[in-house]
Design an enzyme around this catalytic site. Structure first.
Site, short mmCIF file in Angstrom:
data_model
loop_
_atom_site.label_atom_id
_atom_site.label_comp_id
_atom_site.label_asym_id
_atom_site.label_seq_id
_atom_site.Cartn_x
_atom_site.Cartn_y
_atom_site.Cartn_z
N HIS A 398 39.90 48.97 42.71
CA HIS A 398 39.31 50.30 42.56
C HIS A 398 37.94 50.39 43.23
O HIS A 398 37.65 51.30 44.01
CB HIS A 398 39.19 50.65 41.06
CG HIS A 398 38.57 51.99 40.81
ND1 HIS A 398 37.22 52.14 40.62
CD2 HIS A 398 39.10 53.23 40.77
CE1 HIS A 398 36.96 53.42 40.45
NE2 HIS A 398 38.09 54.11 40.53
N ARG A 489 46.34 58.88 47.06
CA ARG A 489 46.65 58.26 45.76
C ARG A 489 46.22 59.21 44.66
O ARG A 489 45.03 59.38 44.44
CB ARG A 489 45.85 56.97 45.60
CG ARG A 489 46.22 55.82 46.51
CD ARG A 489 45.25 54.68 46.21
NE ARG A 489 45.68 53.40 46.76
CZ ARG A 489 45.20 52.90 47.89
NH1 ARG A 489 44.31 53.56 48.59
NH2 ARG A 489 45.61 51.70 48.30
N ARG A 536 51.21 60.67 47.10
CA ARG A 536 52.04 59.69 46.38
C ARG A 536 52.08 60.03 44.90
O ARG A 536 51.06 60.39 44.31
CB ARG A 536 51.46 58.29 46.58
CG ARG A 536 52.35 57.22 46.03
CD ARG A 536 51.80 55.87 46.33
NE ARG A 536 50.59 55.60 45.58
CZ ARG A 536 49.93 54.46 45.64
NH1 ARG A 536 50.34 53.51 46.47
NH2 ARG A 536 48.85 54.25 44.93
N THR A 655 51.33 47.36 52.00
CA THR A 655 51.22 45.90 52.15
C THR A 655 50.41 45.24 51.03
O THR A 655 50.58 44.07 50.76
CB THR A 655 50.57 45.55 53.51
OG1 THR A 655 49.50 46.47 53.73
CG2 THR A 655 51.58 45.65 54.63
N ASN A 656 49.54 46.02 50.38
CA ASN A 656 48.76 45.41 49.29
C ASN A 656 49.72 44.80 48.27
O ASN A 656 49.53 43.68 47.79
CB ASN A 656 47.89 46.46 48.60
CG ASN A 656 46.98 47.18 49.57
OD1 ASN A 656 46.72 46.66 50.65
ND2 ASN A 656 46.52 48.36 49.20
N ASP A 657 50.74 45.58 47.95
CA ASP A 657 51.73 45.08 46.99
C ASP A 657 52.79 44.22 47.68
O ASP A 657 53.23 43.21 47.13
CB ASP A 657 52.39 46.25 46.27
CG ASP A 657 51.49 46.79 45.17
OD1 ASP A 657 50.86 45.97 44.47
OD2 ASP A 657 51.40 48.03 45.02
N CYS A 704 50.26 52.05 54.96
CA CYS A 704 49.07 52.62 54.32
C CYS A 704 48.34 51.58 53.48
O CYS A 704 47.35 51.88 52.84
CB CYS A 704 49.42 53.85 53.48
SG CYS A 704 50.67 53.51 52.25
C1 PEP Z 1 49.83 49.21 48.75
O1 PEP Z 1 50.42 48.63 47.84
O2 PEP Z 1 49.62 48.71 49.86
C2 PEP Z 1 49.30 50.55 48.52
C3 PEP Z 1 48.80 51.24 49.53
O3 PEP Z 1 49.27 51.02 47.25
P1 PEP Z 1 48.17 50.60 46.15
O4 PEP Z 1 47.10 49.84 46.85
O5 PEP Z 1 47.70 51.86 45.56
O6 PEP Z 1 48.99 49.77 45.21
MG MG Z 2 50.90 49.67 46.05
#
Ligand code: PEP
Ligand code: MG
Length: 756
Positions: A398, A489, A536, A655-657, A704
């Protein structure tokens, strides 16, 4: 009401008089009014400028061209700006105004003084900082005729292309923006420098003064090693002096600015200041500090026996590059804490450690917010601070996301900043390197990414979009020239309400929730009119809801990252999903056809089909709506073809997840952060195959996640055929450049192959 005069003398002005004299004029006036020896002068007020516009008739003619101007059209903007400036320069100043300015000038050393003429712009309730650097300054002005000409040139500079562009983007009406002009004795300092009125690290009442020969520029820019004097305010004694070898000096030259000269050898090692001068300077420092209530960073100059105070600001202000920090002893920068550089920029300020959200009221403008992890209730405080440091979190936590959108430097995942740093301690944050330094270690300020606010974006075949999480960043995001929003988001918007969706439902306040969603999303849709915005649906892990009202009903999960979040929760909590869909439905109905909806955390095409069926039940024509999915779970990358058959219009790599679920590495756990590898072959293989399948079916495939803000990764993605990328605001310029360069390389290579 008393009419504002055309001319105000500096000593008549107070800091509240911004509307009359602009930010610069007000600050000089305030210093002068408390008895600091500010170079003498007066301000040609905003009223005088208004009078000029009215009496020449310009008020009727000047603004019509600006009103319908499309500021994103560079050529039209330049043309309108040139025309407006020429119109202001062409008109003759009203005779009575000319006389008043001449009369005031005569009072300055009987009309023979060399002055600096500086613009001091102002909007009604806004200091000129927002327009900083956009209006002109004219130095070395002598004689009535030249002065009148310089004043008029300052007025004309209000209509520079950049100034018009910024005003339009910030929503200011050109008609209501005013300009004042400061006319002030030009001080050609024989020696000059800077002063900290108290010790910048310990806060002890020790004035620290640095000085060198010539204009202060050499000290401020760090081009010379200045002398350093320490004066104890308690005893009134100089307690330390360090005489440096001062090899160069900067002197003013004719009308054209400055010249750098070698200092003759006999003066190189001579002390710049006598003890008496140090004492007098420190006394002025004490006056400024007492008046403003906080230690000051003061610029001074001396001509003959006269001391001049040129500027005073709180020590926390970042100076582009001061000698204080370039000195050999200061280069031994002490790093107190290290973490990940999550939002670029450098800032100095006092630490405020926040252990509990309830204490965020303690945070003041310019502080350094230090906390375990930020959450949405902290956003108002995050807006005020100069930088943010957290114990926990990675590049996508965050704190990192919000800081980047606010343009606030941030260091995350330091592990122990909240215990190692002390309340009130002065520190400097480097949000790029991820360091927290002891004291005011100033570095060249990082320029804003050129893509932010810059006109004429590079055109690329691959769309370059931007990520947005807080609607208030929408304008900043749009100013990058992005081709759309690749991820909005909405959970940040909802978390900011401080009540869970469940609370709104349980308390029969559903409409309020829908309205809030519409309000926030609309801000972004409006900022990106005519460009796609992929919104989203809600994706907040249960632990993020816990501190909110209604959070007590959230289940306790062993691992919220793998738990009840994203589309899987919405499909089971039909009411929560229905309210989001209702907001989208009304926005589509209002004609926002740039709105696309994206489902997070899908792992099976049935989830997409079920979501569509529910939307149809609630009145959405899903055949018409633009709907897509995030690819965040290996399952969805592997099954992309089935998703396409189920009817998705687009897919976007989260890609973060995707990285954390492919490699089993918690993205927010700093203990394993070195193993969190975006370019792990398994991650790349999943991405590559999903891109190829999407291409075969003509489906837009995007990214993203944070990896979309990494130029190396983006080069790889463009090489592998991705159709669009979406980056964070701060990375937009470099990502667009990377995309353009990669595309050109691909074309070049293919042409060469053809000719080989
Ligand atoms: C991600 O997972 O890459 C993504 C953009 O979503 P968040 O970071 O909100 O999980
Ligand atoms: Mg994510």
């Amino acid at each position: 009401m008393k009419e504002m005069p055309d001319i105000l003398w500096l000593e008549e002005i107070r800091k509240e008089d911004i509307a009359a004299v602009g930010g610069k004029g007000a600050s000089l006036g305030e210093m002068s009014s408390i008895g600091l020896p500010v170079p003498g002068g007066f301000v040609v007020t905003s009223h005088a400028f208004r009078r000029f516009l009215i009496e020449t008739g310009l008020e009727q003619t000047l603004f019509s061209d600006l009103e319908n101007l499309d500021v994103d059209n560079n050529a039209a903007l330049e043309k309108a700006a040139d025309k407006a400036r020429a119109a202001v320069l062409k008109e003759k100043m009203p005779a009575s105004l000319r006389e008043e300015i001449k009369k005031a000038y005569k009072r300055l050393d009987s009309g023979s003084m060399v002055v600096a003429v500086r613009s001091s712009a102002t909007a009604e309730d806004l200091p000129d900082a927002s327009f900083a650097g956009q209006q002109e300054t004219y130095l070395n002005i002598k004689g009535e005729k030249n002065l009148l000409e310089a004043v008029q040139k300052c007025w004309a500079s209000l209509y520079g292309a950049r100034a018009i562009y910024y005003r339009s983007k910030q929503g200011f009406d050109d008609r209501s923006v005013n300009i004042a002009v400061v006319v002030q004795q030009l001080v050609n300092s024989e020696k000059a420098g800077v002063m900290f009125t108290s010790h910048p690290v310990t806060g002890e009442p020790l004035a620290i003064i640095e000085g060198s020969w010539g204009l202060g520029e050499s000290v401020v820019s760090g081009s010379v090693s200045p002398d350093k004097y320490v004066f104890d305010q308690r005893t009134g004694n100089v307690i330390d002096r360090l005489i440096a070898q001062k090899k160069i000096e900067i002197v003013s030259e004719g009308d054209h600015g400055t010249r750098t000269l070698d200092v003759p050898t006999d003066r190189q090692d001579a002390p710049v200041l006598s003890d008496d001068e140090v004492g007098r300077l420190a006394k002025f420092g004490a006056i400024a500090e007492t008046h403003y209530g906080v230690p000051q960073d003061v610029e001074w100059g001396i001509v003959g026996n006269e001391i001049y105070i040129l500027q005073s600001r709180p020590i926390t202000t970042i100076r582009p590059a001061t000698a204080m920090m370039q000195r050999p002893e200061a280069t031994e920068e002490k790093i107190l804490v290290r973490g990940q550089g999550a939002s670029p920029g450098i800032a100095t300020g006092r630490v405020v450690i926040i252990k509990d959200v309830k204490d965020t009221g303690k945070v003041e403008e310019g502080d350094i917010l230090v906390t375990r992890m930020t959450n949405p209730d902290m956003v108002p405080a995050m807006r005020k601070v100069a930088a943010i440091v957290t114990d926990e979190g990675g590049m996508t936590c965050h704190a990192a996301i919000v800081s980047r959108e606010l343009g606030t430097p941030a260091v995350v995942g330091t592990r122990n900043a909240t215990s190692l740093l002390a309340q009130g301690q002065l520190v400097t944050i480097d949000g790029e390197k991820g360091f927290v330094y002891d004291g005011a270690i100033e570095k060249p300020a990082k320029k804003e990414a050129p893509g932010v606010g810059a006109a004429a974006p590079i055109i690329t075949a691959t769309s370059v979009k931007v990520n947005v999480s807080i609607p208030e960043a929408a304008e900043r995001a749009a100013a990058t020239g992005a081709d759309g929003v690749g991820l909005l988001r909405i959970e940040h918007l909802i978390l900011g309400l401080n009540r869970t969706p469940g609370w709104f439902i349980a308390n029969n306040r559903e409409e309020e929730f829908v309205q809030e969603l519409i309000r926030g999303i609309k801000i972004v849709l409006d900022a990106f009119h005519g460009k796609p915005v992929w919104v989203r649906t809600l994706d907040a892990p249960t632990d993020e809801f816990r501190n909110m009202e209604g959070g007590e009903s959230e289940p306790h999960e062993h691992n919220p990252m793998l738990g009840w979040r994203g589309i899987r929760r919405d499909l089971q909590s039909a009411d929560q999903f229905r309210l989001q869909v209702e907001a989208f439905r009304r926005l589509w109905e209002q004609g926002y056809d740039n709105l696309g909806v994206m489902f997070p955390m899908v792992s099976h095409p049935d989830e997409f089909s079920t979501a569509c069926a529910m939307m149809r039940e609630w009145g959405v024509d899903t055949a018409k709506a633009t709907l897509g999915v995030m690819i965040e779970i290996p399952a969805s990358a592997i099954m992309i073809e089935d998703f396409i058959h189920a009817g998705i219009d687009f897919a976007s790599f989260g890609t973060n997840d995707l990285i954390q679920y492919t490699l089993a590495i918690d993205r927010n756990n700093e203990n394993v952060s070195t193993m969190y590898q975006p370019k792990h072959p398994a991650v790349l293989a999943l991405i590559d195959s999903a891109i190829q399948v999407s291409r075969e079916h003509g489906i837009e495939c995007s990214i993203c996640g944070q990896a979309g803000s990494d130029p190396d990764m983006v080069e790889w993605l463009v090489d592998h055929g991705i159709s669009s990328v979406s980056a964070n605001i701060d990375a937009m310029a470099k990502i667009r450049e990377t995309v353009a360069r990669t595309e050109k390389r691909i074309i070049l290579e293919s042409a060469r192959r053809r000719h080989a």
